[in-house]
Design a protein around this motif. Structure first.
Motif, PDB file in Angstrom:
ATOM      1  N   SER A  42      -2.830  10.201  -3.184  1.00 28.91           N
ATOM      2  CA  SER A  42      -2.486   9.599  -4.943  1.00 28.91           C
ATOM      3  C   SER A  42      -3.711  10.949  -5.652  1.00 28.91           C
ATOM      4  O   SER A  42      -3.782  11.306  -7.075  1.00 28.91           O
ATOM      5  N   ASP A  92       0.858  -1.153  -0.360  1.00 33.83           N
ATOM      6  CA  ASP A  92       0.017  -0.079   0.182  1.00 33.83           C
ATOM      7  C   ASP A  92       1.131   1.126   0.162  1.00 33.83           C
ATOM      8  O   ASP A  92       0.721   2.260  -0.362  1.00 33.83           O
ATOM      9  N   THR A 150      -9.073   4.728  -4.311  1.00 33.81           N
ATOM     10  CA  THR A 150      -9.246   5.311  -3.290  1.00 33.81           C
ATOM     11  C   THR A 150      -9.791   6.481  -3.667  1.00 33.81           C
ATOM     12  O   THR A 150     -10.169   6.881  -4.289  1.00 33.81           O
ATOM     13  N   GLU A 156      -6.653  10.791   1.994  1.00 34.94           N
ATOM     14  CA  GLU A 156      -7.580   9.910   0.840  1.00 34.94           C
ATOM     15  C   GLU A 156      -7.651   8.685   2.242  1.00 34.94           C
ATOM     16  O   GLU A 156      -7.178   8.318   3.352  1.00 34.94           O
ATOM     17  N   TRP A 157      -8.373   8.127   0.920  1.00 36.26           N
ATOM     18  CA  TRP A 157      -9.102   6.333   2.022  1.00 36.26           C
ATOM     19  C   TRP A 157      -9.426   5.460   0.991  1.00 36.26           C
ATOM     20  O   TRP A 157     -10.087   5.762  -0.472  1.00 36.26           O
ATOM     21  N   SER A 158      -8.118   4.653   1.291  1.00 34.98           N
ATOM     22  CA  SER A 158      -8.090   3.735   0.587  1.00 34.98           C
ATOM     23  C   SER A 158      -9.246   2.521   0.792  1.00 34.98           C
ATOM     24  O   SER A 158      -9.787   2.189   1.880  1.00 34.98           O
ATOM     25  N   ARG A 185       1.745   3.929  -3.831  1.00 32.63           N
ATOM     26  CA  ARG A 185       1.375   5.415  -3.370  1.00 32.63           C
ATOM     27  C   ARG A 185       3.005   6.313  -3.353  1.00 32.63           C
ATOM     28  O   ARG A 185       3.119   7.030  -4.062  1.00 32.63           O
ATOM     29  N   THR A 190     -11.720  10.478  -6.684  1.00 30.73           N
ATOM     30  CA  THR A 190     -11.202   9.411  -6.455  1.00 30.73           C
ATOM     31  C   THR A 190     -10.434   8.902  -7.684  1.00 30.73           C
ATOM     32  O   THR A 190     -10.141   8.865  -8.908  1.00 30.73           O
ATOM     33  N   GLY A 243      -7.340   3.953   6.187  1.00 34.33           N
ATOM     34  CA  GLY A 243      -6.724   5.196   6.372  1.00 34.33           C
ATOM     35  C   GLY A 243      -6.880   6.022   7.925  1.00 34.33           C
ATOM     36  O   GLY A 243      -6.849   5.208   8.839  1.00 34.33           O
TER      37      GLY A 243
END
Lengths: 110, 254
Positions: free
Chosen positions: B247, A30, B210, B125-127, A34, B188, B241
């Motif tokens: 991203s 992860d 994400t 950001e949240w995955s 990124r 997104t 997150g």
């Protein structure tokens, strides 16, 4: 219903999970996804084309969550991969291991 | 250190050097900041014996080094992101010959950086990863003469077709789930689903996406995710997150 693995319930200063000293759960994949592919990408003075780095473009996507965890799980094939470890280990040995692993996986899902 | 360079982790607004200076950077030297107009770059000095071009080419092939460096980079970025509302992380190993060279580059890109920072201000950001249960094996049809080669081949083909159809169904369903999440986010991006060897899970990752979510709307976002868990029982939805907005910290033109 599972709670998301959040630290966001804590507000303000520590919204990225730094209130506690607990190790962060994010896996290597992860993070690499990124820090390598995303973010502000501008040329530095030190020029290394990350796309030329085999480890980063191809192999890393196959690697296990984290090196430690992988080792724990007994997955260590890259340590025998000359491309990854820098050691000149015979590929034949690695191939044999991979074949065994595939057979194992196939019989698992059999 | 013989020759050194300036490693840039991120650029942000309103960053307090004091809070960051207790941090150790990628090469083991302390984290510093460089101010330029209203922007602050988070940097540290690195030894070019380790971070020079030829050294990097070698080090980047070494997984242990990559992991150590990536984790340290990420931690510095997180710490910095935690003390401001707008921080744009830089890609791993962005290195300049000197502080001045880094500052020049930031000046050159100033307008674009401001646009990028405005986009991620007060957002994280949240995955979201979605796993499908392995498609269950269709019951083997009991056919007469199933011992014959032809029957066997037919059965195999039907099995494969069934599995392919199930995978496609799951993929379409995962796409639908993705679109259901979109209204909860400001932006997104979809990432490549990770290999099973990476996730360490038996289930297939059907979606790796994400989301850039307003900090004051994150609760709504989780509620939406929970709703979708109910609506898509065949999926395991994993939320992770908050990440600094890696991203979404992108320049319009490189």
């Amino acid at each position: 219903m599972t709670e998301p693995t959040i630290s966001s319930r804590r507000a303000g200063m520590d919204r990225y999970g730094f209130a506690s000293a607990a190790p962060r759960p994010e896996g290597l994949a992860d993070i690499l996804e990124r820090v390598l592919d995303k973010g502000i990408i501008i040329a530095g003075d030190i020029r290394v084309n990350l796309l030329d780095i085999e480890l980063l473009t191809v192999k890393i996507r196959l690697l296990v969550v984290s090196v430690d965890k992988a080792m724990e799980m007994g997955i260590d094939w890259w340590t025998r991969d000359p491309m990854l470890s820098g050691d000149e280990q015979e590929l034949a040995d690695e191939n044999r291991k991979l074949r065994e692993r595939i057979k194992e996986l196939e019989s698992d899902s059999g | 250190m013989a020759e050194t360079g300036t490693y840039v982790y991120a650029v942000g607004r309103h960053l307090d050097e004091e809070v960051l200076s207790s941090l150790e950077g990628v090469g083991g030297t302390p984290v510093r900041t460089i101010g330029h107009r209203d922007l602050t770059a988070v940097v540290s000095t690195v030894d070019l014996e380790e971070f020079g071009e030829s050294a990097l080419r070698e080090n980047l092939e070494n997984l242990g080094w990559v992991e150590k460096t990536a984790r340290r980079h990420d931690e510095v970025v997180r710490r910095a992101a935690a003390i401001t509302t707008a921080l744009a992380p830089f890609r791993l190993v962005t290195i300049y010959r000197s502080d001045d060279a880094a500052r020049d580059r930031i000046e050159e890109l100033y307008d674009d950086l401001v646009v990028a920072l405005d986009r991620i201000d007060r957002r994280s950001e949240w995955s979201v990863k979605v796993y499908s249960q392995a498609p269950s094996k269709p019951a083997a049809p009991v056919t007469e003469g199933s011992s014959s080669g032809v029957a066997y081949l037919e059965r195999r083909r039907a099995e494969i077709r069934g599995r392919q159809a199930a995978t496609m169904d799951q993929q379409m369903l995962a796409d639908q789930l993705f679109w259901d999440l979109v209204p909860g986010a400001a932006a997104t991006r979809r990432l490549a689903p990770q290999d099973q060897r990476l996730t360490g899970r038996r289930e297939t990752m059907s979606l790796n996406a994400t989301f850039l979510v307003d900090d004051d709307r994150s609760t709504d976002f989780f509620q939406l995710v929970d709703e979708l868990r109910g609506r898509y029982p065949s999926f395991d939805i994993e939320v992770n997150g908050p990440w600094p907005p890696y991203s979404f910290a992108v320049l319009e033109k490189p």
